[in-house]
Design an enzyme around this catalytic site. Structure first.
Site, short mmCIF file in Angstrom:
data_model
loop_
_atom_site.label_atom_id
_atom_site.label_comp_id
_atom_site.label_asym_id
_atom_site.label_seq_id
_atom_site.Cartn_x
_atom_site.Cartn_y
_atom_site.Cartn_z
N ASP A 179 18.77 -0.11 -6.43
CA ASP A 179 17.73 0.09 -5.43
C ASP A 179 17.86 1.53 -4.96
O ASP A 179 18.77 1.87 -4.20
CB ASP A 179 17.92 -0.88 -4.26
CG ASP A 179 16.85 -0.71 -3.18
OD1 ASP A 179 16.03 0.22 -3.29
OD2 ASP A 179 16.86 -1.50 -2.21
N THR A 222 0.85 0.99 -16.35
CA THR A 222 2.25 0.61 -16.11
C THR A 222 2.23 -0.60 -15.18
O THR A 222 1.18 -1.14 -14.87
CB THR A 222 3.03 1.76 -15.44
OG1 THR A 222 2.53 1.95 -14.10
CG2 THR A 222 2.91 3.05 -16.23
N ASN A 268 12.27 8.70 -10.96
CA ASN A 268 10.99 8.17 -11.44
C ASN A 268 10.55 6.87 -10.77
O ASN A 268 9.44 6.43 -10.97
CB ASN A 268 11.09 7.95 -12.96
CG ASN A 268 9.80 7.50 -13.58
OD1 ASN A 268 8.79 8.20 -13.56
ND2 ASN A 268 9.80 6.29 -14.13
N TYR A 294 1.13 5.58 0.17
CA TYR A 294 1.45 6.13 -1.16
C TYR A 294 1.16 7.63 -1.20
O TYR A 294 1.98 8.41 -1.70
CB TYR A 294 0.63 5.39 -2.22
CG TYR A 294 1.01 5.73 -3.64
CD1 TYR A 294 2.17 5.20 -4.20
CD2 TYR A 294 0.21 6.55 -4.42
CE1 TYR A 294 2.52 5.49 -5.51
CE2 TYR A 294 0.55 6.85 -5.72
CZ TYR A 294 1.71 6.33 -6.27
OH TYR A 294 2.05 6.63 -7.58
N LYS A 328 3.92 10.70 -1.94
CA LYS A 328 3.82 11.58 -3.10
C LYS A 328 3.59 13.04 -2.71
O LYS A 328 4.06 13.95 -3.40
CB LYS A 328 2.73 11.08 -4.04
CG LYS A 328 3.06 9.73 -4.68
CD LYS A 328 4.38 9.76 -5.43
CE LYS A 328 4.69 8.46 -6.14
NZ LYS A 328 5.94 8.53 -6.93
#
Length: 236
Positions: A14, A147, A41, A110, A114
């Protein structure tokens, strides 16, 4: 990889937990003696209106997407620096996203995570140069790629799971994500090839979907002109 003759050491980690990443680093350096390529990643996503994202949503997304990269840097880079000072090469790849350059609605947590990875990566580049290191840095910025990220909730820790069900905006965000990810025309293998090409060329920025770059330009044009934020979907 093992069938091709490579030595493989795998471990479930984790990345939001600093101690677990520290143990991974100890094992990697212990098993192989050196780490020349570090790829931060791991990524998860949840959406919906910003005001409907819970503290648990923020803790989960920032814990993996941002603090996962932070922990990778903290626990791997010092020993990579020591090796680099002895002449060993090194390179770090941090996976951001086109969401690190644009601010699409219903993707607030999100987007924030990022954007932070982009800023972290640029700062890391400057810090390594200041430290007189030749370790390279690449920030990878994919758009939608088929993905499992649209279903990242499958790995969400129980203590960070919301008690209440998803709101209408969160349901819409989830449906949009599933459609966009499944419809991606560039595969994960394609992105991997782009990434290794960038490592060989020591290229910092990798944008997997160059057709989106005019939208990024529109965002910066709005910033420079003092306009309101540009529509991130204007070119679609």
């Amino acid at each position: 990889l093992q069938r091709s003759g490579a030595e493989v050491s795998a471990e479930v980690v984790d990345v939001a937990q600093s101690a677990q990443v520290a143990r991974l680093a100890d094992r990697a350096f212990g098993d192989f003696g050196a780490v020349h390529l570090l790829m931060n990643n791991a990524g998860v996503a949840c959406g919906g209106y910003l005001w409907e994202n819970s503290d648990k949503d923020w803790q989960w997304v920032l814990g993996v997407n941002l603090m996962g990269v932070v922990h990778g840097v903290q626990h791997f880079v010092p020993r990579m620096l020591d090796a680099n000072a002895r002449g060993e090469p090194g390179h770090i790849v941090n996976t951001a996203s086109m969401a690190g350059w644009l601010t699409a609605p219903l993707m607030g947590a999100y987007n924030v995570s990022k954007h932070a990875v982009v800023a972290l990566s640029e700062t890391l580049h400057h810090d390594l140069r200041l430290a007189q290191s030749t370790i390279g840095v690449t920030v990878l910025n994919p758009a939608f790629v088929p993905t499992g990220i649209a279903h990242s909730d499958r790995a969400r820790p129980a203590d960070l799971t919301n008690v209440s069900g998803p709101t209408r905006s969160q349901q819409i965000a989830q449906a949009n994500s599933e459609k966009a990810v499944s419809g991606g025309r560039i595969s994960a293998a394609d992105v991997a090839a782009m990434t290794f090409d960038a490592i060989v060329a020591n290229r910092f920025y990798v944008f997997t979907h160059p057709q989106i770059m005019p939208t990024v330009q529109a965002r910066f044009d709005a910033v420079m002109s003092g306009a309101t934020p540009a529509d991130p979907y204007a070119t679609r």
